[in-house]
Motif scaffolding. Structure first.
Motif, mmCIF file in Angstrom:
data_model
loop_
_atom_site.group_PDB
_atom_site.id
_atom_site.type_symbol
_atom_site.label_atom_id
_atom_site.label_comp_id
_atom_site.label_asym_id
_atom_site.label_seq_id
_atom_site.Cartn_x
_atom_site.Cartn_y
_atom_site.Cartn_z
ATOM 1 N N MET A 244 -22.701 -36.146 -2.325
ATOM 2 C CA MET A 244 -21.556 -36.418 -3.439
ATOM 3 C C MET A 244 -21.706 -38.128 -3.688
ATOM 4 O O MET A 244 -21.864 -38.889 -2.894
ATOM 5 N N PHE B 87 -20.262 -40.879 -6.554
ATOM 6 C CA PHE B 87 -19.072 -40.842 -7.538
ATOM 7 C C PHE B 87 -19.167 -42.416 -8.348
ATOM 8 O O PHE B 87 -19.573 -43.233 -7.794
ATOM 9 N N TRP C 122 -20.090 -40.118 -0.551
ATOM 10 C CA TRP C 122 -19.600 -39.313 0.538
ATOM 11 C C TRP C 122 -21.070 -39.417 1.899
ATOM 12 O O TRP C 122 -21.834 -38.744 1.449
ATOM 13 N N TYR D 179 -18.854 -39.582 8.144
ATOM 14 C CA TYR D 179 -17.440 -38.838 7.717
ATOM 15 C C TYR D 179 -16.661 -39.643 6.835
ATOM 16 O O TYR D 179 -15.347 -39.786 7.038
ATOM 17 N N GLY D 180 -17.265 -40.275 5.811
ATOM 18 C CA GLY D 180 -16.391 -41.105 4.971
ATOM 19 C C GLY D 180 -16.836 -41.669 3.783
ATOM 20 O O GLY D 180 -18.194 -41.275 3.467
ATOM 21 N N TYR D 181 -16.255 -42.335 3.057
ATOM 22 C CA TYR D 181 -16.834 -42.892 1.575
ATOM 23 C C TYR D 181 -17.339 -44.363 1.723
ATOM 24 O O TYR D 181 -16.666 -45.158 2.375
ATOM 25 N N PHE E 134 -18.869 -47.624 -0.802
ATOM 26 C CA PHE E 134 -18.810 -47.953 -1.966
ATOM 27 C C PHE E 134 -19.705 -49.084 -2.264
ATOM 28 O O PHE E 134 -20.298 -50.093 -1.398
#
Lengths: 112, 114
Positions: free
Chosen positions: B31, B33, B96, B101-103, B105
């Protein structure tokens, strides 16, 4: 540096004091919550997260509290340091690897 | 955790032109974003980009204005088309990261349209 948080609410604390940053989230279906720190010119940096099956989680110098009844999240920073000065955002999501919705943000200003 | 390299870090563009922003991840992620952060404001999600499928846009954002590519599991681009001064903003990509287990940036692209 870049301008982040110029128009956001500001919390001023003295170095060494504890800081409490609050966030009201919008979706009662959200079950995953994250606090991010953003410094000028940088992307958001993960601080701590919590899932809806918990109401408190502690990290190094930080604690997140979750009150699902009133849809409220708070971030507590112990012994605030000048390096903690930044804009802080809460974010909410549903499930894992889903899109996040960010709160409005709070600018933390640490004075000497 | 995964590291995202985003470029350009900043640009000044003429109105009516287009700018493509690139994000390269150092590991495979499912994923990705894209967010917009207007001056002094929070992050607003533009779209979610999965490899092998069309991006899913949020209300108020359309593919003609913000076309997104996701050719593989480590790369994505966002194009800001036919720019106007109202598009001046910081654009950020996120992913992701299953491993942590996190986002994570990217550092953002500061766009100024003149």
């Amino acid at each position: 540096g870049e301008s982040v948080g110029l128009h956001l609410p500001t919390l001023s604390v003295q170095e060494g004091d504890n800081s409490i940053i609050n966030c009201a989230y919008s979706n009662s279906a959200s079950d995953y919550f994250i606090w991010y720190k953003q410094e000028s010119g940088k992307g958001p940096q993960f601080i701590i997260d919590i899932r809806s099956n918990m109401d408190k989680r502690q990290g190094q110098r930080v604690t997140v509290l979750l009150n699902k009844t009133v849809k409220h999240l708070s971030l507590q920073i112990a012994a605030t340091q000048p390096g903690d000065s930044a804009v802080y955002f809460c974010a909410e999501g549903i499930g894992t690897a889903s899109k996040l919705t960010f709160g409005t943000g709070t600018r933390l200003q640490v004075t000497l | 955790s995964a590291v995202i390299s985003q470029k350009p870090s900043r640009d000044i563009c003429q109105r009516g032109t287009s700018l493509t922003i690139q994000c390269q991840v150092d590991s495979q992620v499912t994923m990705m974003f894209w967010y917009r952060q207007q001056p002094g404001q929070s992050l607003t999600l533009i779209a979610t980009a999965n490899q092998g499928s069309e991006a899913t846009y949020e209300s108020g954002f359309v593919i003609d204005k913000f076309p997104i590519s996701r050719p593989n599991l480590t790369f994505s681009t966002l194009t800001v088309s036919n720019m106007s001064p109202e598009d001046s903003s910081i654009y950020l990509c996120s992913a992701w990261d299953r491993a942590s287990y996190g986002y994570t940036f990217g550092s953002g692209t500061r766009l100024t349209v003149v």
